[in-house]
Write an enzyme that holds these catalytic residues in place. Structure first.
Site, mmCIF file in Angstrom:
data_model
loop_
_atom_site.group_PDB
_atom_site.id
_atom_site.type_symbol
_atom_site.label_atom_id
_atom_site.label_comp_id
_atom_site.label_asym_id
_atom_site.label_seq_id
_atom_site.Cartn_x
_atom_site.Cartn_y
_atom_site.Cartn_z
ATOM 1 N N ASN A 1 34.464 39.472 -14.910
ATOM 2 C CA ASN A 1 35.882 39.199 -14.739
ATOM 3 C C ASN A 1 36.226 39.377 -13.264
ATOM 4 O OD1 ASN A 1 36.853 39.103 -17.750
ATOM 5 N ND2 ASN A 1 35.560 40.906 -17.588
ATOM 6 N N CYS B 1 19.187 42.939 8.054
ATOM 7 C CA CYS B 1 17.882 43.611 8.045
ATOM 8 C C CYS B 1 16.958 42.992 7.004
ATOM 9 C CB CYS B 1 18.060 45.104 7.798
ATOM 10 S SG CYS B 1 18.829 45.545 6.217
ATOM 11 N N ARG C 1 12.098 39.683 5.099
ATOM 12 C CA ARG C 1 11.570 38.555 4.338
ATOM 13 C C ARG C 1 10.925 37.518 5.277
ATOM 14 N NH1 ARG C 1 15.674 37.559 1.203
ATOM 15 N NH2 ARG C 1 14.901 38.316 -0.786
#
Length: 630
Positions: A334, A59, A64
């Site tokens: 990590n 989506c 964009r």
């Protein structure tokens, strides 16, 4: 984000229709992906004129792409679709100018308009990520939108939109848009405009909400964990009793975080995971950058293959933050063989119940559920072997994860050390019962396997080229014989060697300069770092080893020993852990399947958190209650 599959979905990439500006909308039915045509992650990236739009056919990619093709601007990268509601500008691609972007809460007195983006919150029909769609038409009673990754069906010939949403006016003149799905939660819409009238007014929260608070509980019973549980019994053995703190003076201490701070940690966790993934991709695309990570040359093709094929196969990782009223800053991610799952997901909650601490909620209450869900979705096809070192801390760590794996319906066995392992006739390593080891979750770090390659002076290229061949071996199985066999599916994947390496921190700073969650980081010491104080870190290190903290006047604040003194180093801006009632406190958030799942705090009298630093209980309380007791 993917809803329940359509009854007759079009195959992935099929054209569903065209939006305004002749922008195509595609099916994102991932179950129908042609793996030969799209063999790896790179093939899912979509670019227009060299500008990255997003992953096919999400989506966010459509939102964009539509803005770029019709308006010439794009919005910044975001971790989740709902984060678009918090953006405040778009960037004109041609010249880099910033244009204002304003958000309007559902019910605002300014209606959506063509070109606006409708934003859904996480939850309901759009769990975890939320959703975004582009407004194409607005009538007195409806808002028509185009969208991807919802219904994978071709539009009817007479329509030019994906879906029509009901629109109505409130008595006070507001505009409310309703989702046609029963559990879709529409946050509102964002519009590129110079007029902020009726837009959301963003008020910065009280900085005091980001200062953790230390409190004390009444004396607890001597026993409060269930020693009939193997994991809890192992924890009691490791701690030499039913306790979270190693220091007697901290036994009844716990910490409190405001709801506002918790939301910020959640947002940071989700956004930073996406940023670290983008940085990992960048490193693997740029050999001159990858060289700075100090990895064996012969292993690089395997790492790239792992990234291409197993991009979404990491179970979990842990972010380490410093949080004060000056901001939230990440130290590192990590992503490979993190620790403290059990303390966060189980023990701190049990501690609070035993001590009668009922204010707020358990900061790690969702972690176990999230781990079970993640393991369910891995679709492990055989027994999962947990490989651990012969270490008391890893005992309870492995046993806790084993319980999560078994809750997900996967058969699981723990192997401590390498004694008792053997070979079968096909050259596979087998466990002491003779079962082939083909699926692995490990507490060993990938760097431990690489150290074995280095220590034994193994010819990496020759080893990796022949390792999957069926042949009889004349030596006992080694860790590298399991973890580096191509057919063995290891969690966390090999590519996490990049993501967990401290060399990624300068890469992040270069890709996202001055990002509010990042600390300035470089491969060389700069004048700016020298002026403000800095930390020297080995690119590969664990448990706070071989770290130097240098103050503003170039004075050494702290230096830790360890086994990583011979590794290359990076330099990171100094941002001290806050001192809260005599303990330095680090916020740790767990990312499960790339999304925030739980938070805890680790504490130490010193400025650096080490392997023996305590994890004390953390509670999340409403802002008002938090400020009342500060």
């Amino acid at each position: 984000m993917t809803r329940t599959p359509s009854a007759n979905p079009e195959p992935f990439g099929a054209l569903l229709g065209h939006g305004p500006g002749n922008v195509p909308i595609y099916s994102s039915d991932y179950k129908s992906v042609d793996k030969q045509a799209m063999p790896d992650r790179r093939s899912f990236k979509n670019y227009v004129n060299g500008v990255f739009m997003g992953m096919k056919w999400q989506c966010v990619e459509l939102a964009r792409r539509w803005l770029y093709m019709n308006r010439g601007y794009v919005f910044d990268d975001i971790a989740m679709a709902y984060d678009i509601f918090n953006l405040r500008h778009v960037t004109v691609v041609e010249d880099g100018r910033s244009l204002p972007l304003y958000s309007f809460r559902n019910g605002a007195k300014r209606p959506p308009e063509p070109g606006a983006l409708i934003i859904w919150n996480e939850g309901g029909d759009f769990p975890m990520t939320g959703h975004v769609a582009v407004v194409t038409e607005v009538t007195d009673t409806a808002v028509r939108i185009i969208e991807q990754n919802v219904e994978h069906v071709r539009w009817k010939e007479e329509t030019s939109w994906s879906r029509e949403l009901p629109l109505h006016r409130t008595d006070d003149g507001g505009y409310v848009v309703n989702c046609t799905f029963s559990e879709g939660i529409i946050l509102g819409w964002v519009i590129q405009t110079d007029d902020p009238t009726h837009a959301e007014v963003l008020v910065d929260p009280d900085p005091a909400l980001f200062n953790l608070s230390c409190r004390e509980a009444d004396l607890s019973p001597e026993t409060w964990l269930d020693v009939s549980s193997p994991a809890q019994a192992a924890f009691v053995k490791y701690m030499d009793g039913h306790r979270l703190a190693t220091r007697d003076e901290d036994l009844n201490r716990y910490y409190v975080m405001s709801e506002t701070a918790r939301k910020e940690v959640k947002r940071a966790t989700n956004e930073l995971h996406a940023m670290f993934m983008r940085a990992t991709d960048y490193v693997l695309d740029n050999p001159e950058v990858l060289e700075k990570f100090g990895l064996p040359e012969g292993l690089l093709p395997r790492i790239r293959q792992s990234w291409q094929n197993r991009r979404t196969h990491n179970i979990t990782g842990r972010f380490d933050f410093a949080m004060t009223d000056q901001g939230l800053k990440v130290y590192e991610y990590n992503a490979d063989s993190a620790s403290c799952y059990m303390e966060c997901g189980l023990v701190q909650g049990e501690w609070a119940r035993a001590h009668g601490v009922d204010e707020g909620r358990d900061a790690g209450g969702r972690l176990g559920e999230s781990l079970i869900k993640a393991w369910t979705e891995t679709h492990v096809e055989d027994v999962l072997h947990i490989l651990q070192d012969d270490d008391p801390e890893e005992d309870y760590h492995a046993l806790y994860m084993k319980s999560m794996v078994e809750e997900a319906g996967v058969r699981c066995k723990i192997i401590t050390g390498l004694a008792g392992l053997g070979w079968d006739a096909d050259g596979w390593v087998t466990d002491p019962d003779g079962e082939r080891i083909s699926w692995v979750w490990k507490t060993w770090a990938w760097e431990t396997a690489l150290d074995q390659l280095r220590d034994e002076a193994v010819d990496e290229v020759a080893f990796l080229a022949s390792h999957s061949q069926a042949e009889l071996r004349d030596h006992p199985p080694r860790l590298i014989d399991i973890l580096l066999r191509p057919e063995v599916m290891v969690f966390e994947p090999l590519w996490t060697l990049i993501t967990s390496n401290k060399a990624i921190l300068p890469v992040l700073w270069a890709l996202f300069p001055n990002h509010p969650y990042l600390l300035e980081s470089h491969f060389e010491l700069t004048d700016n770092l020298t002026t403000g104080g800095y930390v020297v870190k080995p690119i590969v290190g664990r448990c706070g080893g071989n770290i130097s903290l240098i103050g503003k006047d170039d004075n050494l604040l702290l230096e830790t020993g360890g086994q990583f003194a011979d590794r290359d180093q990076i330099y990171q801006a100094l941002f001290k852990l806050p001192d809260i009632d005599g303990l330095r406190v680090q916020v740790c958030s767990f990312s499960v399947d790339g999304r925030d799942a739980g938070v805890c705090v680790r504490c130490d009298p010193s400025l650096v958190i080490r392997s023996d630093s305590d994890l004390l209980a953390l509670r999340i309380v409403e802002d008002e209650a938090f400020l009342e007791k500060v």
